[in-house]
Write an enzyme that holds these catalytic residues in place. Structure first.
Site, PDB file in Angstrom:
ATOM      1  N   SER A 177      52.383   0.150 -38.245  1.00 23.50           N
ATOM      2  CA  SER A 177      51.097  -0.558 -38.491  1.00 23.50           C
ATOM      3  C   SER A 177      51.526  -1.471 -39.887  1.00 23.50           C
ATOM      4  O   SER A 177      52.273  -1.000 -40.592  1.00 23.50           O
ATOM      5  CB  SER A 177      49.895   0.366 -38.665  1.00 23.50           C
ATOM      6  OG  SER A 177      48.897  -0.056 -39.479  1.00 23.50           O
ATOM      7  N   TYR A 184      47.205   8.182 -42.453  1.00 23.22           N
ATOM      8  CA  TYR A 184      47.747   7.212 -41.465  1.00 23.22           C
ATOM      9  C   TYR A 184      49.072   6.302 -41.937  1.00 23.22           C
ATOM     10  O   TYR A 184      49.963   5.926 -41.053  1.00 23.22           O
ATOM     11  CB  TYR A 184      46.525   6.636 -40.753  1.00 23.22           C
ATOM     12  CG  TYR A 184      46.705   5.579 -39.854  1.00 23.22           C
ATOM     13  CD1 TYR A 184      46.879   5.910 -38.536  1.00 23.22           C
ATOM     14  CD2 TYR A 184      46.775   4.102 -39.950  1.00 23.22           C
ATOM     15  CE1 TYR A 184      47.238   5.078 -37.562  1.00 23.22           C
ATOM     16  CE2 TYR A 184      47.189   3.254 -39.049  1.00 23.22           C
ATOM     17  CZ  TYR A 184      47.131   3.821 -37.827  1.00 23.22           C
ATOM     18  OH  TYR A 184      47.614   2.729 -36.810  1.00 23.22           O
TER      19      TYR A 184
END
Length: 318
Positions: free
Chosen positions: A187, A200
């Site tokens: 990401s 995350y």
């Protein structure tokens, strides 16, 4: 004086060459089809089957469909059988390729023995490690998350452990055949320390470092291993933002990102996402981590979603 002249000339030449190479590389990123061409049959030449985790929707589903379009049979994996069956039927109807469905929950502890048994007879040429969970779509400080112990375990199992385990399952066959492709979906938020999405973002840093380290270890075996680090993609995990140059549809992002497969061990997947990554790493962390900025991020996201915290199903990517 002659020595100083030579020194400055050499220094000037080195700087010119350095920035010339930078410009050349940037030009390559602008025109990936020209600089990093891949034949249509490239992926199918790696092996008969592609395995895509988290492929019931979003980026994973787009990878499964795109790789089938490029001539590969597909193994799709996620935890919702009904949705996987719909994806499987879509692939069969549009491409005529074979599809194998494996229903599994990657947040659980012991799922990989059964997965390995189901994959061991397949000639796997491509692995896409896409599955992941976002603990909450609302940015939250670490201690403010509900059921924190369970969330920690689920994030580690799904976002960290799964990628390493799937590589362990698939890499031996690739090294034996001397070819293969592994795409590990990270990401853009892994570019910097990212408060409010700590778990995350940290899990995606692991994905990148594992991927880049494995590429260094196995590139001489003919295997391409690349971390793919998108920013804006219109998926459920991101609350389906409107698509534009930055917030791409999953299908457009996957098509674009595959053009950068030969561009190195990490790609942001599109030129606009690359620019976002460069900007994010340029802004001083003191600015990004300021309390007023963090509150602004929380308020903005709250306006975009009605739920304070996602349920388990809403937190699932793929």
């Amino acid at each position: 004086m002659d020595l100083m002249d030579s020194l400055f000339i050499s220094l000037g030449a080195a700087v010119t060459i350095y920035y010339g190479v930078k410009v050349l590389l940037f030009t390559g990123l602008l025109f990936p089809k020209f600089w990093f061409p891949l034949p249509q049959s490239f992926f199918s030449s790696m092996g008969e089957w592609a395995v895509v985790t988290g492929s019931s929707e979003g980026i994973g589903r787009a990878y499964a469909l795109e790789l089938a379009e490029r001539g590969m049979n597909i193994v799709i994996m996620s935890r919702t059988k009904e949705t996987l069956d719909q994806v499987a039927q879509k692939i069969r109807d549009t491409t005529g390729k074979k599809v194998k469905v494996i229903v599994t929950d990657f947040t659980k502890e012991d799922v990989f023995t059964e997965i390995e048994d189901q994959l061991k007879a397949l000639n796997i040429g491509v692995l896409v490690n896409n599955v992941g969970i976002l603990p909450s779509t609302i940015p939250s400080k670490f201690l403010d998350m509900e059921e924190l112990d369970q969330i920690i375990t689920k994030v580690i199992n799904c976002n960290v452990k799964t990628g390493a385990k799937m590589c362990k399952i698939v890499l031996p066959g690739m090294t034996k055949r001397g070819k293969g492709v592994i795409l590990n979906v990270s990401s853009g938020v892994a570019s910097i320390p990212f408060p409010l999405y700590n778990l995350y973002a940290a899990s995606k840093v692991f994905v990148e470092r594992l991927s880049q380290g494995l590429q260094a270890e196995y590139k001489d075996k003919g295997i391409i291993i690349q971390a793919v680090a998108p920013f804006g993609v219109s998926t459920r995990l991101a609350n389906y933002p409107k698509t534009n140059m930055v917030n791409m549809s999953p299908e457009d992002f996957v098509k674009c990102s595959l053009q950068y497969l030969a561009a190195g061990d990490k790609t942001y997947g599109s030129i606009w996402h690359m620019i976002m990554g460069w900007i994010l790493q340029t802004v001083p962390l003191k600015v990004l981590h300021a309390e007023c900025v963090l509150r602004g991020i929380q308020d903005y996201v709250k306006k975009k979603t009605a739920n304070t915290y996602t349920s388990e199903s809403d937190a699932w990517s793929g």
